[in-house]
Design an enzyme around this catalytic site. Structure first.
Site, PDB file in Angstrom:
ATOM      1  N   THR A  71    -114.592   2.536  45.341  1.00 11.40           N
ATOM      2  CA  THR A  71    -114.369   3.820  46.022  1.00 11.40           C
ATOM      3  C   THR A  71    -113.984   4.873  44.989  1.00 11.40           C
ATOM      4  O   THR A  71    -114.548   5.973  44.957  1.00 11.40           O
ATOM      5  CB  THR A  71    -113.262   3.685  47.094  1.00 11.40           C
ATOM      6  OG1 THR A  71    -113.681   2.689  48.039  1.00 11.40           O
ATOM      7  CG2 THR A  71    -113.002   4.992  47.810  1.00 11.40           C
ATOM      8  N   HIS A 205    -113.744  -7.479  43.365  1.00 15.00           N
ATOM      9  CA  HIS A 205    -113.484  -8.365  44.511  1.00 15.00           C
ATOM     10  C   HIS A 205    -114.743  -8.750  45.292  1.00 15.00           C
ATOM     11  O   HIS A 205    -114.693  -9.577  46.199  1.00 15.00           O
ATOM     12  CB  HIS A 205    -112.397  -7.786  45.423  1.00 15.00           C
ATOM     13  CG  HIS A 205    -112.800  -6.652  46.317  1.00 15.00           C
ATOM     14  ND1 HIS A 205    -113.134  -6.842  47.637  1.00 15.00           N
ATOM     15  CD2 HIS A 205    -112.881  -5.315  46.100  1.00 15.00           C
ATOM     16  CE1 HIS A 205    -113.389  -5.658  48.203  1.00 15.00           C
ATOM     17  NE2 HIS A 205    -113.255  -4.723  47.284  1.00 15.00           N
ATOM     18  N   CYS A 333    -115.960  -2.395  56.015  1.00  8.01           N
ATOM     19  CA  CYS A 333    -115.323  -1.214  55.431  1.00  8.01           C
ATOM     20  C   CYS A 333    -115.130  -0.118  56.476  1.00  8.01           C
ATOM     21  O   CYS A 333    -114.303   0.747  56.304  1.00  8.01           O
ATOM     22  CB  CYS A 333    -116.169  -0.671  54.285  1.00  8.01           C
ATOM     23  SG  CYS A 333    -116.617  -1.955  53.125  1.00  8.01           S
TER      24      CYS A 333
HETATM   25  C1  LIG Z   1    -121.453  -0.752  48.793  1.00 10.85           C
HETATM   26  C2  LIG Z   1    -119.965  -0.595  48.678  1.00 10.85           C
HETATM   27  N1  LIG Z   1    -119.457   0.467  48.047  1.00 10.85           N
HETATM   28  C3  LIG Z   1    -118.141   0.643  47.922  1.00 10.85           C
HETATM   29  C4  LIG Z   1    -117.236  -0.256  48.442  1.00 10.85           C
HETATM   30  C5  LIG Z   1    -115.767  -0.013  48.259  1.00 10.85           C
HETATM   31  O1  LIG Z   1    -115.254  -0.844  47.241  1.00 10.85           O
HETATM   32  P1  LIG Z   1    -113.700  -0.946  46.931  1.00 10.85           P
HETATM   33  O2  LIG Z   1    -113.125  -1.819  47.995  1.00 10.85           O
HETATM   34  O3  LIG Z   1    -113.589  -1.591  45.593  1.00 10.85           O
HETATM   35  O4  LIG Z   1    -113.138   0.419  46.913  1.00 10.85           O
HETATM   36  C6  LIG Z   1    -117.728  -1.380  49.135  1.00 10.85           C
HETATM   37  C7  LIG Z   1    -116.852  -2.367  49.749  1.00 10.85           C
HETATM   38  O5  LIG Z   1    -116.134  -2.261  50.597  1.00 10.85           O
HETATM   39  C8  LIG Z   1    -119.126  -1.558  49.244  1.00 10.85           C
HETATM   40  O6  LIG Z   1    -119.650  -2.613  49.866  1.00 10.85           O
END
Ligand SMILES: Cc1ncc(COP(=O)(O)O)c(C=O)c1O
Length: 389
Positions: A71, A205, A333
């Site tokens: 993110t 992760h 998400c």
């Molecule tokens: C395609 C994609 N982009 C961004 C994210 C966000 O990642 P993070 O949890 O490291 O902020 C995710 C996962 O939730 C994702 O699947």
């Protein structure tokens, strides 16, 4: 409990935890404290991690910026390019099926006066449903386009983008390409230089590393990438992202990717086999399942991803009726929202079809026995819920 939600997150591999431990317990210096050995030792760990990551991703070590996750990486890439004082271009392009960590940044930039184009994806009925429509992309990118942001692989339906072709389309018009490669890194080969991606986001992760540890690749040495920092303070990481780098996180993301790269050749066929087993056994017990996204055999689909429409019940009801199995409806998400998934509607599903959809993500730690047990439990609970309805 059987974990089949590996697109939401993955279990941190015990070998990754082992690699990280000394950087929490023994080498606890601040990597930016160059005046003593503790600091220098921590810096060596961070530098070694950047070096290893850069080799695996085909870029220079200086291109690696450590972040808190994808993110933040997406925010830094998109805002960073658009808001740089020397940025003259005012148009940005993305795809309808991107993650909110991209789409929401685009909305804010639109409010700030940028012209935004959302390119559609191929729809149901196409063997590669969910893949960006390249003709429409080529029409959208123009001489005023500063940045195109297109994910390498989709988190809901596993659609894999033809990223080199996309890069050509962008660069022909002088636009930079950012790719949110969160779901691709560790699962399929990802080389930012070979694919000519200018900016690339990833997060540990999703590939058996720790949460809260991500990277942004800035530049692949083919062209200049200027970013306005989004987190300012101590000027760490060449001023691009201030704040103390987390050495354990850096070592963890590098160790996690190393394992994926080394084991990818064996992992891929096993993941394909387990997903096939899951789909075949569910389809044997539940008539009328329909696949969302590219065909299961398509090379444009991640091996562990299974997303399908149920014939008669909502995904959320099936999930509640099967507490022994972890899977999700739409995207984890955005599970705080009750709206149907924007990805599933973008490929042509109506609201009811989107609500009747579920996503499974098969991963490294799943076994044949688990898939067999999960399918039995899922078939039983499906029939119970369907009979009640
Ligand atoms: C395609 C994609 N982009 C961004 C994210 C966000 O990642 P993070 O949890 O490291 O902020 C995710 C996962 O939730 C994702 O699947």
């Amino acid at each position: 409990m059987i974990y089949l939600d590996n697109h939401a997150s993955t279990r941190c591999d015990p070998r990754v935890i082992e690699a990280m431990m000394p950087w929490l317990s023994e080498h606890y210096g601040n990597p930016h404290s160059g005046s003593h050995a503790f600091g220098r030792q921590a810096a060596e760990g961070v530098d070694a991690a950047a070096h290893d990551l850069s080799k695996m991703l085909g870029v220079e070590p200086e291109s690696i910026v450590f972040t808190s996750g994808a993110t933040e990486s997406n925010n830094l890439a998109i805002r960073g390019v658009c808001l740089h004082p020397r940025q003259k271009r005012r148009h940005i392009v993305t795809v309808t099926t991107e993650h909110p960590a991209v789409l929401d940044v685009f909305s804010e930039l639109e409010n700030d006066g940028f012209r935004v184009t959302h390119v559609p994806v191929l729809r149901n009925g196409d063997p590669n449903a969910g893949v960006v429509d390249l003709n429409q992309l080529a029409e959208a990118v123009d001489d005023d386009t500063a940045l195109v942001s297109i994910m390498w692989a989709n988190n809901e339906i596993g659609a894999i983008a033809p990223i080199s072709e996309i890069a050509d389309i962008c660069h022909e018009r002088g636009a930079l390409l950012h790719s949110d490669a969160t779901q691709a890194v560790g699962r399929i080969p990802v080389d930012a230089k070979a694919a000519d991606v200018d900016l690339l986001s990833a997060t540990a992760h999703k590939f058996y590393g720790p949460k809260g540890s991500g990277i942004l690749v800035v530049g692949n040495s083919n062209r200049r990438v200027r970013l306005k920092p989004q987190v300012t303070g101590g000027g760490q990481q060449n001023g691009l992202r201030s704040g103390t780098v987390n050495p354990a996180g850096a070592v963890g993301i590098a160790a996690a990717l190393q394992l994926c790269v080394v084991e990818m050749e064996q992992a891929h066929p096993k993941t394909l086999r387990l997903r096939k087993q899951l789909f075949d056994s569910l389809a044997a017990g539940i008539e009328g399942l329909q696949i969302n996204g590219p065909e299961l055999e398509s090379e444009h689909r991640l091996a562990g991803n299974l997303n399908m429409i149920l014939p008669s019940i909502e995904g959320a009801a099936w999930i509640s009726a099967t507490p022994e199995v972890a899977f999700s409806s739409g995207s984890a998400c955005s599970s705080v929202e009750s709206k149907p998934s924007h990805v599933l509607t973008a490929i042509g599903n109506d609201e009811s079809q989107a609500r009747r959809s579920v996503r499974f993500g098969v991963g490294r730690f799943n076994t044949t026995d688990e898939i067999e047990q999960a399918s039995t439990l899922l078939t039983r609970s499906y029939r119970e819920v369907a009979q009640l309805g």
